[in-house]
Design a protein around this motif. Structure first.
Motif, PDB file in Angstrom:
ATOM      1  N   ALA B  46       8.289   8.360 -36.914  1.00 60.05           N
ATOM      2  CA  ALA B  46       8.740   7.299 -37.131  1.00 60.05           C
ATOM      3  C   ALA B  46       8.204   6.683 -38.335  1.00 60.05           C
ATOM      4  O   ALA B  46       7.088   6.698 -38.552  1.00 60.05           O
ATOM      5  CB  ALA B  46       8.722   5.806 -36.215  1.00 60.05           C
ATOM      6  N   ARG B  47       8.587   5.668 -39.514  1.00 61.32           N
ATOM      7  CA  ARG B  47       7.585   6.037 -40.217  1.00 61.32           C
ATOM      8  C   ARG B  47       7.824   4.916 -41.330  1.00 61.32           C
ATOM      9  O   ARG B  47       6.752   4.362 -42.227  1.00 61.32           O
ATOM     10  CB  ARG B  47       8.838   6.818 -41.650  1.00 61.32           C
ATOM     11  CG  ARG B  47       8.620   8.283 -41.269  1.00 61.32           C
ATOM     12  CD  ARG B  47      10.134   9.282 -42.259  1.00 61.32           C
ATOM     13  NE  ARG B  47      11.739   8.696 -41.944  1.00 61.32           N
ATOM     14  CZ  ARG B  47      12.988   8.863 -42.121  1.00 61.32           C
ATOM     15  NH1 ARG B  47      12.736  10.068 -43.395  1.00 61.32           N
ATOM     16  NH2 ARG B  47      13.676   8.516 -41.369  1.00 61.32           N
ATOM     17  N   TYR B  48       8.851   3.906 -40.418  1.00 62.00           N
ATOM     18  CA  TYR B  48       8.207   2.428 -40.414  1.00 62.00           C
ATOM     19  C   TYR B  48       8.207   1.061 -39.996  1.00 62.00           C
ATOM     20  O   TYR B  48       8.041   1.907 -39.008  1.00 62.00           O
ATOM     21  CB  TYR B  48      10.048   2.194 -41.845  1.00 62.00           C
ATOM     22  CG  TYR B  48      10.617   2.603 -42.339  1.00 62.00           C
ATOM     23  CD1 TYR B  48      10.226   3.149 -43.697  1.00 62.00           C
ATOM     24  CD2 TYR B  48      12.047   4.039 -42.446  1.00 62.00           C
ATOM     25  CE1 TYR B  48      10.547   3.897 -44.893  1.00 62.00           C
ATOM     26  CE2 TYR B  48      12.555   4.110 -43.000  1.00 62.00           C
ATOM     27  CZ  TYR B  48      11.494   4.454 -44.170  1.00 62.00           C
ATOM     28  OH  TYR B  48      12.285   5.452 -45.135  1.00 62.00           O
ATOM     29  N   MET B  49       6.928   0.155 -39.844  1.00 57.90           N
ATOM     30  CA  MET B  49       7.708  -0.850 -39.495  1.00 57.90           C
ATOM     31  C   MET B  49       8.783  -1.720 -40.027  1.00 57.90           C
ATOM     32  O   MET B  49       8.928  -1.782 -40.919  1.00 57.90           O
ATOM     33  CB  MET B  49       6.162  -1.510 -39.673  1.00 57.90           C
ATOM     34  CG  MET B  49       5.189  -0.791 -38.985  1.00 57.90           C
ATOM     35  SD  MET B  49       3.512  -2.209 -38.158  1.00 57.90           S
ATOM     36  CE  MET B  49       4.368  -3.673 -37.915  1.00 57.90           C
ATOM     37  N   ILE B  50       9.660  -1.970 -39.338  1.00 62.74           N
ATOM     38  CA  ILE B  50      10.333  -2.893 -39.379  1.00 62.74           C
ATOM     39  C   ILE B  50      10.794  -4.231 -39.124  1.00 62.74           C
ATOM     40  O   ILE B  50      10.344  -4.615 -38.245  1.00 62.74           O
ATOM     41  CB  ILE B  50      11.964  -1.912 -38.487  1.00 62.74           C
ATOM     42  CG1 ILE B  50      11.883  -0.435 -38.781  1.00 62.74           C
ATOM     43  CG2 ILE B  50      12.916  -3.060 -38.597  1.00 62.74           C
ATOM     44  CD1 ILE B  50      12.967   0.107 -37.744  1.00 62.74           C
ATOM     45  N   PHE B  51      10.998  -5.268 -40.254  1.00 60.91           N
ATOM     46  CA  PHE B  51      10.898  -6.365 -40.027  1.00 60.91           C
ATOM     47  C   PHE B  51      12.524  -7.091 -40.436  1.00 60.91           C
ATOM     48  O   PHE B  51      13.716  -6.567 -41.305  1.00 60.91           O
ATOM     49  CB  PHE B  51      10.247  -7.509 -41.536  1.00 60.91           C
ATOM     50  CG  PHE B  51       9.953  -8.733 -41.020  1.00 60.91           C
ATOM     51  CD1 PHE B  51       8.858  -9.552 -41.030  1.00 60.91           C
ATOM     52  CD2 PHE B  51      10.336  -9.635 -41.806  1.00 60.91           C
ATOM     53  CE1 PHE B  51       8.543 -10.764 -40.155  1.00 60.91           C
ATOM     54  CE2 PHE B  51      10.343 -10.687 -41.925  1.00 60.91           C
ATOM     55  CZ  PHE B  51       9.277 -11.790 -41.599  1.00 60.91           C
ATOM     56  N   MET B  52      12.444  -8.113 -39.578  1.00 61.77           N
ATOM     57  CA  MET B  52      13.943  -8.501 -39.397  1.00 61.77           C
ATOM     58  C   MET B  52      13.802 -10.042 -40.715  1.00 61.77           C
ATOM     59  O   MET B  52      13.053 -10.734 -40.719  1.00 61.77           O
ATOM     60  CB  MET B  52      14.103  -9.533 -38.191  1.00 61.77           C
ATOM     61  CG  MET B  52      13.936  -7.980 -37.346  1.00 61.77           C
ATOM     62  SD  MET B  52      15.431  -6.569 -36.895  1.00 61.77           S
ATOM     63  CE  MET B  52      16.371  -8.117 -37.688  1.00 61.77           C
TER      64      MET B  52
END
Lengths: 193, 193
Positions: B46-52
DNA sequence: ATAAAATCTTAACCTGGTTCAAGATCTTTC
DNA sequence: GAAAGATCTTGAACCAGGTTAAGATTTTAT
């Protein structure tokens, strides 16, 4: 007060300098615990995070029908306690009870806030700590869904070696989400194999 | 790039100054997502945290028999993604998939590390974020133990209003830890009452 | 528009785990 | 060290939820 265990735990994530170790040390309160002692009682606001220096404790939730649900065990080198109310200052719904004699280090909320304000390294430590706990809990949810009670029991024994000697079966059953009767049957079945 | 949602989310825990907002903004990558799109695939690190920023996604785990287990839904204003491998740089076991069209802000691991090093406020923000997620997850475990599938379904509808329209029933069933057939029965029973 | 694929529903039967009740063992207490 | 209380075990009846399979409905692709 023996702070070796907690310092080496923290140092596995960040590197504390002498000042930070001193500040930590003066924030902690050592407390000897007796078997069966209630360390935190639901209904009161939680005032401490609890670090296990020696011994075993469990954290549980009592539902509206009076049944306890064990949500966590902790032994030497683990944090325990009731995260919920620490931040919100509301009465906690969890209780924490000693399962054996031992020693805990109490980390008062006010001291923690001070430390967090003054030394960003502690922010980092707790960020990582919570992050890891979060991942473990996600894994436990998956396990609860996809695994049978028997394999959850085996996985409990692996993850908490030595814990079984200190915890009554009804509490292990509660942690696993099954009845004591069914745990009894499961153990018998495993012995016979 | 619209950073209003994420900034106001962060500001509900800490107070960012202009420089910090600028640093955050330049760390984020906006990405438009299409319904059904795989945002993160298990097996890769995983390379990112994801914000919606808008829309709906789910994070799930595929077990050795090929069955998916949904562990999290996320909609506008929530973080998502695969915490596990971000820290360890190991391949993640979770996948994240878009359930509707929308927009996410990708927060690369490297940029996050930089921000965390430079601005302790972000350490604090993420500490609190993980802390809160941890408490919610603890609560979900209790709920899974003490509540019936029917009441978990009702509680899902309360906690994720509008989500049901975007998620297939089999994924809701998976999140609840039951089969689609049983969810179907449960919904019918609820309608008849 | 239509065929193909995926999803959802219904029904009959199955099983892991619960409930209740009774006896056996281990612990506490006086 | 006996009595009382917990805890643990065992068994029988039961139930929430699973499995399988077939048909109905919705979605997707051509």
């Amino acid at each position: 007060m023996n702070i070796d265990v907690i310092v080496s735990h923290i140092n596995s994530y960040v590197t504390l300098n002498e000042e930070e170790v001193r500040a930590l040390s003066s924030s902690l309160i050592s407390k000897t615990i007796k078997q069966g002692e209630l360390i935190v009682e639901s209904g009161e606001p939680a005032r401490y995070m609890i670090f296990m220096n020696a011994g075993y404790v469990m954290t549980y939730y009592t539902d509206k029908d009076g049944f306890d649900h064990v949500i966590q065990f902790a032994s030497t080198g683990w944090w325990s306690g009731d995260l919920y109310s620490l931040s919100e200052n509301k009465p906690t719904i969890y209780s924490t009870r000693a399962l054996s004699a031992g020693e805990v280090l109490l980390f008062p909320k006010a001291a923690q806030d001070q430390l967090l304000d003054k030394y960003p390294k502690f922010e980092r430590y707790f960020r990582i700590l919570f992050h890891n706990a979060l991942m473990r809990l996600q894994f436990r949810i998956i396990e609860n869904y996809s695994a049978t009670a028997e394999s959850r029991y085996l996985s409990f024994r692996e993850r908490f070696p030595g814990m079984e000697q200190h915890v009554s079966q009804k509490h292990i059953a509660s942690y696993l989400g099954i009845t004591p009767e069914f745990l009894s049957k499961t153990r018998k079945k495993l012995q016979q194999q």
